[in-house]
Design an enzyme around this catalytic site. Structure first.
Site, mmCIF file in Angstrom:
data_model
loop_
_atom_site.group_PDB
_atom_site.id
_atom_site.type_symbol
_atom_site.label_atom_id
_atom_site.label_comp_id
_atom_site.label_asym_id
_atom_site.label_seq_id
_atom_site.Cartn_x
_atom_site.Cartn_y
_atom_site.Cartn_z
ATOM 1 N N ASP A 67 0.828 -1.188 0.000
ATOM 2 C CA ASP A 67 0.000 0.000 0.000
ATOM 3 C C ASP A 67 0.873 1.253 0.000
ATOM 4 O O ASP A 67 1.644 1.483 0.938
ATOM 5 C CB ASP A 67 -0.864 -0.054 1.265
ATOM 6 N N THR A 100 -3.091 5.694 -4.537
ATOM 7 C CA THR A 100 -1.997 6.481 -3.945
ATOM 8 C C THR A 100 -0.681 6.277 -4.690
ATOM 9 O O THR A 100 0.043 7.234 -4.929
ATOM 10 C CB THR A 100 -1.791 6.114 -2.466
ATOM 11 N N THR A 101 -0.389 5.039 -5.051
ATOM 12 C CA THR A 101 0.871 4.788 -5.742
ATOM 13 C C THR A 101 0.874 5.496 -7.090
ATOM 14 O O THR A 101 1.861 6.120 -7.484
ATOM 15 C CB THR A 101 1.082 3.272 -5.945
ATOM 16 N N ASP A 392 -10.469 -0.343 2.011
ATOM 17 C CA ASP A 392 -10.165 0.394 0.777
ATOM 18 C C ASP A 392 -11.251 0.155 -0.266
ATOM 19 O O ASP A 392 -11.748 1.091 -0.889
ATOM 20 C CB ASP A 392 -8.829 -0.059 0.178
HETATM 21 P P1 ADP Z 1 -2.638 2.362 -6.406
HETATM 22 O O1 ADP Z 1 -2.059 2.617 -5.042
HETATM 23 O O2 ADP Z 1 -2.302 3.475 -7.356
HETATM 24 O O3 ADP Z 1 -4.079 2.011 -6.385
HETATM 25 P P2 ADP Z 1 -2.195 -0.387 -7.163
HETATM 26 O O4 ADP Z 1 -1.009 -1.196 -6.781
HETATM 27 O O5 ADP Z 1 -3.498 -0.700 -6.540
HETATM 28 O O6 ADP Z 1 -1.803 1.127 -6.950
HETATM 29 O O7 ADP Z 1 -2.327 -0.508 -8.755
HETATM 30 C C1 ADP Z 1 -3.338 0.171 -9.455
HETATM 31 C C2 ADP Z 1 -3.113 -0.011 -10.944
HETATM 32 O O8 ADP Z 1 -3.204 -1.385 -11.291
HETATM 33 C C3 ADP Z 1 -4.199 0.706 -11.733
HETATM 34 O O9 ADP Z 1 -3.622 1.378 -12.828
HETATM 35 C C4 ADP Z 1 -5.100 -0.443 -12.184
HETATM 36 O O10 ADP Z 1 -5.784 -0.139 -13.377
HETATM 37 C C5 ADP Z 1 -4.095 -1.533 -12.381
HETATM 38 N N1 ADP Z 1 -4.714 -2.868 -12.353
HETATM 39 C C6 ADP Z 1 -5.471 -3.440 -11.384
HETATM 40 N N2 ADP Z 1 -5.881 -4.680 -11.732
HETATM 41 C C7 ADP Z 1 -5.353 -4.916 -12.969
HETATM 42 C C8 ADP Z 1 -5.387 -6.017 -13.879
HETATM 43 N N3 ADP Z 1 -6.034 -7.138 -13.567
HETATM 44 N N4 ADP Z 1 -4.707 -5.878 -15.043
HETATM 45 C C9 ADP Z 1 -4.046 -4.765 -15.330
HETATM 46 N N5 ADP Z 1 -3.955 -3.701 -14.520
HETATM 47 C C10 ADP Z 1 -4.604 -3.766 -13.361
#
Ligand code: ADP
Ligand code: MG
Length: 552
Positions: A67, A100-101, A392
């Site tokens: 996170d 956030t990331t 979340d």
């Molecule tokens: P954040 O803290 O920004 O939410 P995450 O580690 O949750 O970071 O990653 C979010 C990113 O991962 C987003 O750009 C989302 O669209 C992408 N994402 C989530 N699930 C998938 C998936 N199954 N395939 C491709 N991208 C994905």
């Protein structure tokens, strides 16, 4: 000497011997390096295939997480510029509950691309202006691209919940959990007069229970109270009037310092009679009010327990105050803090039933405002991890329901925005145009990093994505599991539009804030850590960031 250093002929700033001053390009280099270092530290966690980080604090306690905001908060950074970037993560967490990331990574990339423009002798104000224009335009385009979602669009909302849980601890049972989450949020959503949807998360409570499988998690219409009845002879299945009491059913100590001196057995007896009478009176008030169940926030005397049992009243004591206020939502009535003033209107109504195995009571109200998400997991660790992921996802689903707009994830929205911004750049004159283009490039960091983290070739992926978008596939994104470019919206990778807008604006604000600084005046030494060389940062250090070493 410049204007601001002088005031009435006197130097305005008097610096101590230990203080340090960094100006112009050096100041920018220093700040940009510090901010980028923070952004780079979380990049590797982005996306479902992102890695986790193990954080070890000064006490040796270990947190393993993915996170963004947790990582940055635990890193113990005291560099002021780096802290501005951390604020991006915190704002994003507060406003959107997710992303956030992404927000931090985009801020870092904006600064990296800004640095190149500054190296080409483009003035920071032109970069700042261009970034601002691009950010406004991008938000406008998000509005254009996004799809509408209704609270009744179950599948779509479940996709949103699943996307937010992907890569997190809650992932394994995400389908079942996504169903529960959407059902839960929907249960606490009301339609306002203007047709908008208002989600009241105060009516939703998360309870955790270890010892069973995650798949046995459940959504309950009502509340859960983990308490035993105070007396064995009390009923455990009751439907009827309920009383929420914030007063002890004990003998009142009228005066703290009164000593009662007892000289004879008779006197002792009358003293005890007196106490008995007091307890009897309290129980009578309760029984006469018609209450069948008492949830007492304070203690209940043994004798009072016995009387209550005889009256056939179910009583629970030392119920948490947060439980009491939630029970009020579920059962109605009010919280009574003085039995003498108890009236019938204070009572609520509902049914209370015992689950022997779990040692808890299920409480349901007539027209209950209030649902409980009962999360189960085999161990404390599993349950904690689950709770983080779920809360979340709850935020994300409620944002989506109240905002009503979603976009395709997996980099799809970012690539589409980048392509639209490049078109928009043509209409921007002067050097700001270059900044708008740099902004567009920065957004493509998202699919690049998603690909990188999945062990795919970032350049190839970006080329494929761009060409798909050029031929009109607005929802083309990267499926990190297959490595293919596909319609991610159809594939169920769906995110709230609001979260993307928020990430754009907070990343831009932070980058622009850093770019505006051309003068750093520090009371102490700026390069205390003496760490590795960082870009052109003076002294090579990023004050106070030495603590990050353990986390990366
Ligand atoms: P954040 O803290 O920004 O939410 P995450 O580690 O949750 O970071 O990653 C979010 C990113 O991962 C987003 O750009 C989302 O669209 C992408 N994402 C989530 N699930 C998938 C998936 N199954 N395939 C491709 N991208 C994905
Ligand atoms: Mg996320």
């Amino acid at each position: 000497m410049s204007q601001r250093q002088r005031m009435g002929g006197q130097p305005m700033i008097i610096m101590g011997e230990d203080s340090q001053r960094v100006k112009d390009e050096d100041a920018q280099d220093y700040n940009i390096s510090a901010a980028r270092a923070v952004a780079e530290s979380v990049r590797s966690t982005l996306g479902p295939k992102g890695m986790d980080k193990m954080l070890v604090d000064s006490m040796g306690d270990v947190t393993i997480t993915n996170d963004g905001v947790t990582i940055l908060e635990e890193m113990d950074i005291d560099n002021p510029t780096a802290e501005m970037i951390i604020e991006v993560a915190e704002t994003q967490e507060e406003e959107a509950g997710d992303g956030t990331t992404t927000a931090v990574a985009i801020a870092g990339e904006l600064l990296k691309n800004a640095e190149e423009l500054l190296d080409q002798e483009i003035h920071p104000t032109a970069v700042i202006k261009g970034f601002h224009l691009a950010s406004e335009q991008a938000r406008h385009e998000v509005e254009e691209i996004s799809r509408h979602v209704e609270p009744s669009d179950t599948d779509l909302l479940e996709n949103v919940a699943e996307t937010s849980m992907t890569g997190k601890g809650a992932e394994l049972d995400k389908e079942h959990l996504a169903e529960l989450i959407v059902e839960a949020v929907r249960a606490v959503t009301v339609e306002a007069d203007d047709g908008s949807h208002v989600v009241d998360l105060a009516n939703l409570k998360i309870e955790t229970q270890k010892g069973r499988a995650v798949t046995e998690s459940d959504l309950l219409n009502g509340a859960v109270v983990s308490k035993d009845p105070v007396h064995d002879n009390m009923p455990t299945e009751v439907e009827g009037e309920t009383l929420l009491l914030n007063e002890a059913i004990e003998v009142e100590e009228t005066d703290v310092d009164t000593n009662v001196s007892i000289d004879s057995p008779d006197q002792l007896q009358s003293f005890l009679d007196q106490e008995e009478k007091q307890l009897r009176e309290k129980v009578d008030i309760i029984a006469e009010s018609g209450a069948d169940v008492v949830f007492c926030q304070k203690g209940i005397d043994d004798l009072a327990q016995h009387y209550l049992a005889k009256e056939g009243v179910l009583a629970l004591r030392r119920v948490k105050s947060s439980d009491i206020s939630f029970l009020k939502n579920v059962l109605g009535g009010s919280v009574v803090s003085d039995l003498k003033s108890l009236t019938e209107e204070d009572l609520g109504f509902g049914s209370v039933g015992r689950d022997e195995a779990d040692e808890l009571f299920y409480v349901e109200g007539e027209d209950a405002h209030g649902v409980t998400l009962l999360l189960r997991g085999s161990t404390d660790h599993v349950v904690d991890e689950l709770e983080r992921g779920i809360s979340d996802a709850l935020d994300v689903v409620s944002t989506t329901i109240s905002d009503g707009r979603v976009v395709a994830g997996g980099g799809a929205i970012e690539v589409e925005l980048a392509s639209r911004l490049r078109e928009f750049a043509d209409s921007v004159s002067g050097r700001e145009q270059l900044a708008v283009e740099a902004f567009a490039d920065s957004l493509e960091l998202v699919p690049r990093v998603l690909a990188e983290n999945a062990g795919l070739d970032a350049i190839d992926t970006l080329v494929d994505l761009r060409s798909a978008h050029e031929s009109g596939h607005q929802m083309a994104g990267l499926d990190v599991f297959s490595g293919d470019v596909e319609d991610t919206f159809e594939a169920g990778v769906v995110e709230p539009a609001h979260s993307k807008e928020q990430a754009l604006s907070s990343a831009t604000e932070a980058a622009n804030l850093v770019l505006k600084i051309d003068d750093i005046i520090a009371a102490g030494d700026l390069s205390t850590s003496g760490g590795e060389e960082e870009g052109g940062a003076p002294g090579g250090g990023m004050g106070g960031m030495g603590g990050m070493g353990g986390a990366m």
